[in-house]
Design an enzyme around this catalytic site. Structure first.
Site, short mmCIF file in Angstrom:
data_model
loop_
_atom_site.label_atom_id
_atom_site.label_comp_id
_atom_site.label_asym_id
_atom_site.label_seq_id
_atom_site.Cartn_x
_atom_site.Cartn_y
_atom_site.Cartn_z
N ALA A 71 -6.92 -8.58 -0.26
CA ALA A 71 -5.92 -7.72 0.39
C ALA A 71 -5.07 -7.01 -0.65
CB ALA A 71 -5.04 -8.53 1.33
N VAL A 72 -4.64 -7.73 -1.69
CA VAL A 72 -3.84 -7.10 -2.73
C VAL A 72 -4.68 -6.07 -3.49
CG1 VAL A 72 -2.42 -7.48 -4.78
CG2 VAL A 72 -2.36 -9.13 -2.92
N GLY A 109 -7.28 -12.79 -1.80
CA GLY A 109 -7.15 -12.01 -3.02
C GLY A 109 -7.65 -10.58 -2.88
N GLU A 120 -3.59 -20.01 -1.01
CA GLU A 120 -4.96 -20.52 -1.13
C GLU A 120 -5.29 -20.92 -2.56
OE1 GLU A 120 -9.46 -18.87 -0.09
OE2 GLU A 120 -7.69 -17.99 0.83
N ARG A 151 -11.92 -11.69 5.64
CA ARG A 151 -11.43 -11.22 4.35
C ARG A 151 -11.37 -12.34 3.34
NH1 ARG A 151 -6.70 -11.31 1.74
NH2 ARG A 151 -5.45 -11.96 3.53
N HIS A 211 -5.66 -17.97 8.70
CA HIS A 211 -5.50 -18.56 7.36
C HIS A 211 -5.36 -20.06 7.55
CE1 HIS A 211 -3.89 -19.62 3.45
NE2 HIS A 211 -4.08 -18.38 3.02
N HIS A 259 -3.39 -14.41 10.38
CA HIS A 259 -3.00 -13.95 9.05
C HIS A 259 -3.31 -12.49 8.78
CE1 HIS A 259 -1.88 -14.22 4.91
NE2 HIS A 259 -3.11 -14.03 4.45
N HIS A 260 -4.52 -12.05 9.04
CA HIS A 260 -4.92 -10.70 8.62
C HIS A 260 -5.78 -10.03 9.68
CE1 HIS A 260 -5.44 -7.77 5.28
NE2 HIS A 260 -6.55 -7.46 5.92
N ARG A 271 -5.48 -24.61 -3.65
CA ARG A 271 -6.73 -25.36 -3.49
C ARG A 271 -7.68 -25.08 -4.64
NH1 ARG A 271 -8.42 -23.10 1.73
NH2 ARG A 271 -6.47 -21.92 1.74
N ALA A 279 0.83 -1.20 0.00
CA ALA A 279 0.00 0.00 0.00
C ALA A 279 0.86 1.25 0.00
CB ALA A 279 -0.94 -0.01 1.20
N ARG A 284 -12.11 -18.64 4.56
CA ARG A 284 -10.99 -18.98 5.43
C ARG A 284 -11.43 -19.31 6.84
NH1 ARG A 284 -6.50 -14.50 3.34
NH2 ARG A 284 -5.95 -15.64 1.44
#
Length: 585
Positions: free
Chosen positions: A568-569, A566, A392, A563, A379, A523-524, A395, A147, A416
């Site tokens: 987050a990006v 994919g 992820e 979340r 996660h 994870h987030h 999978r 970011a 998740r």
């Protein structure tokens, strides 16, 4: 120019008149002392160093590199050089995220010192003094993850002076650990690959995953700007042009992924950090690493800069017309995690150590509001021993999860939170992810797991079961599980867990096979500082704080209670650009 400024731009000296080249610029500098040379392999080529010694003290180190990315390997080498000069010690740790570059540089330095007959163990006092640093810019960006990098590039491309401060020795933050891809809707890549998708479907998936507690205006802003963000990455020489993938909870194949030079799908995080780092270098953005910001400077109710401490105790002050905070979440700070969520005590984290939540403190001091801080995501596919992330998207490409009894136990492409909860209920709390050669051949992610020693292998399922130390009952169950799954892929229907099978890369009917032991990890952080759709930080009285912006994982409200992989990006690129555009004004 201060000593710190000179260190930042790598003003390096040599014995006599010695020329050296760093990323295209040649310098000739006179220096005193005896010169000793060394070389070693780095991440992408040879690292050559010249070490200068006078009266048993290392007085300088110059270096030449091949193929090292400025923001990763280059930053790590600069930081290590400074550490060695200050401490006179080469017995220091490699910098996480740039391990090969770090080890190569340290090895080359030690080779040169061996020629000099010197052991750098810290017994000699360092020669580089720490000086305070003060500067002025149009915009200061705090945090050098995805970011912050995006925001800084956007500001610089608008013709404004920007200074980027990063707590770590290298850029990247948690973005460098992102593994799967970036979600985006109505993109030219979707059209080219025949994927039907829409912004409305993106919004619906995100709100549903977030248990509808997301801020719907932020979610729509995210979704509506992802296609343009993909176009922007194309322009920045960071195209996510690989085969589209899917993540748990998505209704379309909207996860955009990069490929490496060999055409293998590769981790999105390092790809973006490398590409954006090159762009920052091209734009001449001033970057200060090892800088811990602890205060927003306020003047007449407006953010007008930041202050903090450098790695060696020097004071750092940057005055600016606008401040962008992009420091990430607090998933690397277990004290903060447990204070908010005692139930998460004992879990391993996928986060970098610098994701410590400093911004919660210094943003709170200027009256910023926060939202959803207790919403912290697990996660489901994390290496239990060290927190390494298993993407992820594997999978989505056809990998399955089995427990220690050799049986599938959940929809592998569920959200998740659902998959993590299912894993916790299994024997031992961790499980096995299984892939095969068809997936291995096209995946740089799996190859990296293999290179790192995380995979067990078998030519047949029986061989794989033995490598996983399954007993005879579990082995028989595994054979039946894979046979059943292959049938489900052929029919297109998962009769056990209603997984959306789609068109995976493999049905796992043939080997060789690969497996990795995984379990849930922190994870987030979905929660954070409150922002509006212009990325302005919102105060506790509900109004924007003038001159103060935030983007990325430091913010809350976009992802709700869970979340989507994919997103987050997508978040860092979309809101990094929004913050950069508005701060530039």
């Amino acid at each position: 120019m201060s000593t710190l400024s000179k260190r930042i731009i790598s003003c390096i000296a040599c014995v006599g008149l010695v020329a050296f080249c760093i990323w295209g610029s040649t310098y000739v500098v006179e220096h005193e002392g005896h010169q000793y040379d060394g070389a070693a392999d780095g991440f992408a080529g040879e690292i050559k160093v010249s070490v200068f010694v006078e009266d048993g003290t290392i007085t300088d180190i110059t270096y030449q590199t091949e193929g090292e990315t400025p923001s990763i390997g280059g930053s790590a080498i600069k930081a290590l050089r400074t550490k060695i000069l200050k401490t006179q010690n080469t017995q220091i740790d490699a910098i996480s995220g740039a391990t090969y570059s770090s080890r190569g540089f340290l090895s080359a330095v030690n080779t040169a010192l061996a020629e000099a007959g010197i052991v750098a163990d810290g017994s000699h006092k360092g020669n580089a003094a720490s000086e305070d640093y003060e500067a002025t810019a149009d915009v200061v960006v705090v945090g050098g993850g995805g970011a912050g990098m995006t925001a800084a590039i956007t500001v610089a491309e608008n013709g404004k002076k920007v200074i980027l401060l990063e707590k770590s020795d290298i850029l990247g933050g948690n973005t460098s650990r992102a593994s799967s891809g970036m979600n985006a809707a109505e993109t030219h890549y979707e059209k080219e690959q025949g994927v039907e998708d829409s912004v409305d479907l993106f919004v619906e998936d995100t709100m549903k995953s977030g248990k509808e507690i997301n801020d719907p205006e932020l979610v729509r802003t995210l979704a509506e700007n992802t296609s343009e963000a993909i176009d922007w990455l194309d322009k920045e020489n960071a195209p996510l042009s690989g085969p589209l993938g899917t993540m748990g909870g998505l209704s379309a194949k909207r996860t955009h992924r990069p490929t490496d030079a060999e055409g293998n799908v590769t981790s999105v995080g390092n790809f973006l950090v490398s590409a954006l780092g090159v762009r920052l270098d091209e734009l001449g953005v001033e970057i200060i690493t090892g800088a811990t910001v602890n205060k927003i400077i306020m003047e007449d109710g407006k953010a007008s800069g930041v202050s903090g401490i450098g790695e060696y105790g020097e004071n750092i002050t940057v005055h600016a017309n606008a401040v962008i905070v992009a420091t990430g979440g607090f998933g690397g700070n277990m004290d903060r995690i447990v204070a908010l969520r005692p139930d998460l005590a004992g879990y391993i984290s996928t986060n970098v150590a610098t994701a410590s939540g400093d911004a919660i403190d210094f943003l709170g001091e200027v009256g910023a509001d926060f939202v959803d801080l207790e919403q912290i995501q697990l996660h489901p596919t994390v290496i239990p021993t060290d927190g390494a992330l298993v993407g992820e998207a594997l999978r989505g490409d056809g990998a399955i999860l089995v427990n220690r009894e050799g049986v599938r136990f959940t929809n592998e492409t569920g959200t998740r939170d659902a998959v993590s909860a299912a894993e916790v209920a299994q024997t031992g709390g961790n499980v096995w992810l299984i892939a095969n050669e068809e997936m291995y051949e096209g995946s740089a992610v799996i190859k990296k797991l293999d290179k790192s020693g995380y995979l067990v292998k078998g030519d047949t399922l029986e061989d794989l079961a033995a490598a996983m130390e399954f007993d005879s009952n579990a082995t028989s169950a595994l054979l039946k599980t894979v046979e059943t799954w292959s049938g489900y892929v052929a029919s297109g229907t998962d009769a056990d867990f209603s997984r959306d099978i789609g068109t995976p890369l493999t049905d796992l009917s043939s080997g060789p096979y690969y497996a990795v032991n995984v379990g849930p990890g922190i994870h987030h952080c979905m929660g954070g500082v409150k922002i509006n759709t212009d990325a302005q930080v919102i105060s506790t009285d509900g109004t924007p704080i003038p001159g103060l912006y935030a983007c990325g994982e430091v913010t809350g409200g976009i992802h709700g209670a869970n979340r989507l992989g994919g997103n987050a990006v997508a978040d860092i690129v979309v809101f990094g650009r929004i913050a950069g555009e508005n701060a530039s004004k």
